[in-house]
Design a protein around this motif. Sequence first.
Motif, short mmCIF file in Angstrom:
data_model
loop_
_atom_site.label_atom_id
_atom_site.label_comp_id
_atom_site.label_asym_id
_atom_site.label_seq_id
_atom_site.Cartn_x
_atom_site.Cartn_y
_atom_site.Cartn_z
N TRP A 100 0.80 -1.14 -0.12
CA TRP A 100 -0.04 0.02 0.10
C TRP A 100 0.88 1.32 0.05
CZ3 TRP A 100 -5.09 1.83 -0.18
CH2 TRP A 100 -5.14 3.15 0.12
N ALA A 101 2.00 1.27 1.00
CA ALA A 101 2.77 2.55 0.93
C ALA A 101 3.83 2.81 0.00
CB ALA A 101 3.36 2.47 2.11
N ASP A 160 3.79 2.56 -3.29
CA ASP A 160 3.49 3.31 -4.20
C ASP A 160 3.65 4.86 -3.96
OD1 ASP A 160 2.83 1.40 -5.92
OD2 ASP A 160 0.73 1.49 -5.68
N ASP A 161 3.10 5.37 -2.74
CA ASP A 161 3.38 6.60 -2.39
C ASP A 161 5.01 7.04 -2.09
OD1 ASP A 161 0.58 7.44 -2.41
OD2 ASP A 161 0.27 6.91 -0.24
N ARG A 180 6.65 7.08 -5.66
CA ARG A 180 6.20 7.90 -6.70
C ARG A 180 7.24 8.64 -7.58
NH1 ARG A 180 0.67 8.15 -6.93
NH2 ARG A 180 0.81 7.95 -4.64
N ARG A 234 8.15 10.29 3.47
CA ARG A 234 7.20 9.76 2.41
C ARG A 234 6.84 8.16 3.35
NH1 ARG A 234 9.14 10.16 -3.51
NH2 ARG A 234 9.74 12.37 -3.56
N GLN A 254 4.17 9.02 5.80
CA GLN A 254 2.85 9.45 5.26
C GLN A 254 2.03 8.30 4.72
OE1 GLN A 254 4.35 12.55 2.58
NE2 GLN A 254 4.04 14.19 4.13
N GLY A 255 2.85 7.47 3.76
CA GLY A 255 2.43 6.45 3.24
C GLY A 255 1.60 5.35 4.13
N ASN A 298 -1.74 6.79 6.00
CA ASN A 298 -2.88 6.92 5.41
C ASN A 298 -3.54 5.86 4.91
OD1 ASN A 298 -2.52 10.00 5.49
ND2 ASN A 298 -0.79 9.77 3.97
#
Length: 155
Positions: free
Chosen positions: A109-110, A112-113, A116, A128, A131-132, A135
């Motif tokens: 899940w994380a 990709d964030d 990126r 990052r 945050q990833g 969320n």
Amino acid sequence: MQIQCLSKVTVWCGMTPCQVIGPFLLEETMNGERCLNMLENRVWPALSTFDNIENMIFMQDRAPPHFTSNVRQWLDNRFPGRWLGLRGPHEWPARSPDLTPGDFFLWGWANDDVYRSEPRTLDDLEVRIQQGLTNVPQHLLQKFVADIPRRLQNW
């Protein structure tokens, strides 16, 4: 423009049906001593606030730092009979798939964030990751934690 070479970062995080615990980042290679230190000083303070800690089952993968004798002793004291891991009260079967939700869901899940675009500094990478992993929608956490018994039955 020159891109700074990034160091290795080890990320520990856990999940319940309600929230992600952590992530806790370590800018060194994980070993048994560092794993125990992270469990005692970062993970346990977060987990011990839960009302249902006596019902919580601690799962971990087969990474060598997770099954050193000092880490297993710590887990035996904090989660007596309630942890799953190599040489634990509930052992991973040989050649079994890695069943921890952090591995089969949370990092995916994380990822990709986080990637990126290429992080330029270690601080950028850490932000990052934070945050990833913070969320993730609660309904997905509930879904993946609820799916653990099915995965355990399909060994």
